[in-house]
Design a protein around this motif. Structure first.
Motif, PDB file in Angstrom:
ATOM      1  N   UNK A 266      29.102  35.204  24.531  1.00 12.60           N
ATOM      2  CA  UNK A 266      28.381  33.972  24.260  1.00 12.60           C
ATOM      3  C   UNK A 266      29.232  32.756  24.614  1.00 12.60           C
ATOM      4  N   UNK A 267      28.724  31.570  24.277  1.00 14.28           N
ATOM      5  CA  UNK A 267      29.403  30.350  24.707  1.00 14.28           C
ATOM      6  C   UNK A 267      30.579  29.955  23.820  1.00 14.28           C
ATOM      7  N   UNK A 268      30.970  30.838  22.896  1.00 12.84           N
ATOM      8  CA  UNK A 268      32.235  30.649  22.192  1.00 12.84           C
ATOM      9  C   UNK A 268      33.404  30.855  23.158  1.00 12.84           C
ATOM     10  N   UNK A 269      33.154  31.655  24.194  1.00 11.81           N
ATOM     11  CA  UNK A 269      34.190  32.034  25.147  1.00 11.81           C
ATOM     12  C   UNK A 269      33.891  31.525  26.548  1.00 11.81           C
ATOM     13  N   UNK A 270      34.942  31.400  27.332  1.00  9.35           N
ATOM     14  CA  UNK A 270      34.849  31.365  28.787  1.00  9.35           C
ATOM     15  C   UNK A 270      35.426  32.677  29.292  1.00  9.35           C
ATOM     16  N   UNK A 271      35.239  32.970  30.561  1.00  6.19           N
ATOM     17  CA  UNK A 271      35.826  34.195  31.111  1.00  6.19           C
ATOM     18  C   UNK A 271      37.345  34.172  30.969  1.00  6.19           C
ATOM     19  N   UNK A 272      37.948  33.010  31.168  1.00  3.42           N
ATOM     20  CA  UNK A 272      39.413  32.906  31.076  1.00  3.42           C
ATOM     21  C   UNK A 272      39.906  33.084  29.647  1.00  3.42           C
ATOM     22  N   UNK A 273      39.241  32.436  28.686  1.00  2.12           N
ATOM     23  CA  UNK A 273      39.701  32.566  27.302  1.00  2.12           C
ATOM     24  C   UNK A 273      39.471  33.979  26.780  1.00  2.12           C
ATOM     25  N   UNK A 274      38.389  34.618  27.238  1.00  8.12           N
ATOM     26  CA  UNK A 274      38.115  35.988  26.835  1.00  8.12           C
ATOM     27  C   UNK A 274      39.167  36.936  27.408  1.00  8.12           C
ATOM     28  N   UNK A 275      39.517  36.753  28.679  1.00 13.20           N
ATOM     29  CA  UNK A 275      40.554  37.595  29.284  1.00 13.20           C
ATOM     30  C   UNK A 275      41.880  37.423  28.554  1.00 13.20           C
ATOM     31  N   UNK A 276      42.202  36.192  28.163  1.00  7.62           N
ATOM     32  CA  UNK A 276      43.450  35.947  27.440  1.00  7.62           C
ATOM     33  C   UNK A 276      43.436  36.645  26.082  1.00  7.62           C
ATOM     34  N   UNK A 277      42.293  36.615  25.380  1.00  8.05           N
ATOM     35  CA  UNK A 277      42.173  37.300  24.098  1.00  8.05           C
ATOM     36  C   UNK A 277      42.395  38.799  24.248  1.00  8.05           C
ATOM     37  N   UNK A 278      41.810  39.391  25.278  1.00 12.20           N
ATOM     38  CA  UNK A 278      41.933  40.836  25.470  1.00 12.20           C
ATOM     39  C   UNK A 278      43.350  41.219  25.880  1.00 12.20           C
ATOM     40  N   UNK A 279      43.981  40.408  26.704  1.00 10.83           N
ATOM     41  CA  UNK A 279      45.385  40.676  27.070  1.00 10.83           C
ATOM     42  C   UNK A 279      46.278  40.635  25.830  1.00 10.83           C
TER      43      UNK A 279
END
Length: 398
Positions: A266-279
């Motif tokens: 959802x719009x809580x995330x961007x693709x970049x912020x989501x990738x950083x969270x998963x890393x």
């Protein structure tokens, strides 16, 4: 053929076997329909390395604003086992009040209804006081590289500008009028690789089973939940879709394990912020040794897709209210405003203008015996006609 009759317009489109990426005559047929209504057609083919060439169509009626775009696609998915169909998938046969054919719902039906709605509006009160364009691709069911994204850029470079857009994808889960899409979740895919040491299962101390580390890391990707959602979107969700070692033997510890996953966010995330969270999650989990007592941290790598789809939500009141009012007037139903489902070409259009999606009931899309009720074709045509009238009136007076 009478363009005011959506049954006839849809039958003509279904009879074109436009299995992606083949045009199959569908854009040629549609161009002729639009030319009859006074549209100017721009047929363009796009190419890219490693992908098939794709034909696309941009058509416009009018030269002034306000300018409404209708977007969609004439390409369809393969029929699968043709012998499993009870009717020829490209014959547009009508049985018990339903038209059968590949693309009947997804989404030649939506295009046919919009063309017929325009034809009815023009016959009743003339062309809208503004402009209407159709942006139609042959690449939505394919890789989506040589289609809508490039066609938007092509039209913009020639001076086109839009005030709002309607995508005719099938949005209704059960009955016409159920749901209007006012946004879409984002999509991000990734591949997680865990390195181990190959060996004999009888001598595990000499090997390092990568599946032990993979289970630890996969759990970290999925737990805790990414978020709880918000008033616009449901919670983001990660699904591991495969784990593979390429190992056919039951007595060999594999050297490597690979997992593929996809997140609808959802719009809580961007693709970049989501990738950083998963890393970050993977880095923290790599040192856990619950399944690998006495071992060094898990050796892993992660790669994310280079073409993620962003999440978005449309807040254009005039657009949403005009469509909602049209649905209510035609069906008596108040549509829910939703951001559920997969991605669509609206993800490209939202960079140019506000966009909503509304089309047929999607129950049979991509299935054997894909079909649409003739009553729904008439209903959607009525909705589109009322919407066109309401939107142009509201924008001019607003």
């Amino acid at each position: 053929m009478t363009l005011t009759d959506p049954t006839q317009t849809l039958a003509a489109l279904i009879r074109c076997p436009s299995v992606t990426p083949d045009e199959g005559g569908a854009l040629t047929t549609l161009s002729a329909m639009l030319a009859e209504l006074g549209f100017t057609n721009d047929r363009v083919t796009f190419s890219d390395t490693g992908t098939p060439d794709v034909d696309n169509l941009y058509s416009r009626l009018g030269t002034e604003g306000p300018h409404l775009m209708f977007a969609g696609h004439t390409d369809v998915v393969p029929v699968g086992d043709a012998g499993a169909w009870t009717q020829d998938p490209f014959a547009a046969e009508i049985i018990n009040g339903e038209m059968y054919g590949r693309g009947a719902v997804d989404m030649k039906g939506g295009i046919a209804c919009f063309v017929s709605a325009l034809a009815r509006l023009i016959a009743r009160r003339g062309a809208p006081a503004g402009s209407v364009s159709l942006l139609i691709t042959g690449d939505e069911e394919g890789p989506s590289i040589n289609g809508t994204e490039k066609l938007l850029a092509h039209a913009t470079a020639k001076g086109e500008h839009w005030d709002a857009a309607l995508v005719g994808e099938p949005t209704n889960p059960d009955q016409l009028g159920d749901m209007i899409k006012i946004g879409r979740r984002g999509s991000l895919s990734g591949v997680l690789t865990v390195e181990g040491v190959q060996g004999h299962v009888a001598y595990p101390h000499l090997a390092d089973n990568p599946l032990r580390g993979m289970l630890t890391l996969a759990k970290a990707l999925m737990q805790p939940p990414l978020d709880a959602g918000n008033e616009r979107f449901p919670p983001s969700n990660l699904e591991v879709t495969s784990i593979d070692t390429g190992n056919p033997s039951s007595n060999v510890i594999p050297a490597r394990a690979t997992a593929r996953f996809n997140i609808r966010f959802n719009d809580i995330w961007t693709a970049d912020s989501l990738a950083a969270e998963l890393r970050g999650r993977l880095e923290r989990a790599a040192g856990e040794n619950g399944l690998r007592q006495g071992r060094d941290p898990v050796r892993y790598s992660i790669e994310f897709s280079d073409r993620p789809s962003p999440s978005f939500v449309t807040r254009d009141t005039a657009l949403i209210e005009a469509l909602s009012a049209a649905v209510l007037e035609a069906t008596g139903r108040s549509s829910s405003l939703s951001t559920t489902g997969g991605t669509s070409d609206a993800r490209f259009i939202k960079n140019y203008c506000p966009v909503v999606e509304f089309g047929l009931v999607g129950k049979t899309m991509h299935m054997v015996d894909e079909r649409v009720a003739l009553t729904d074709l008439e209903g959607l045509t009525t909705i589109y006609e009322v919407f066109l009238e309401r939107w142009f009136d509201s924008v001019r007076t607003g």
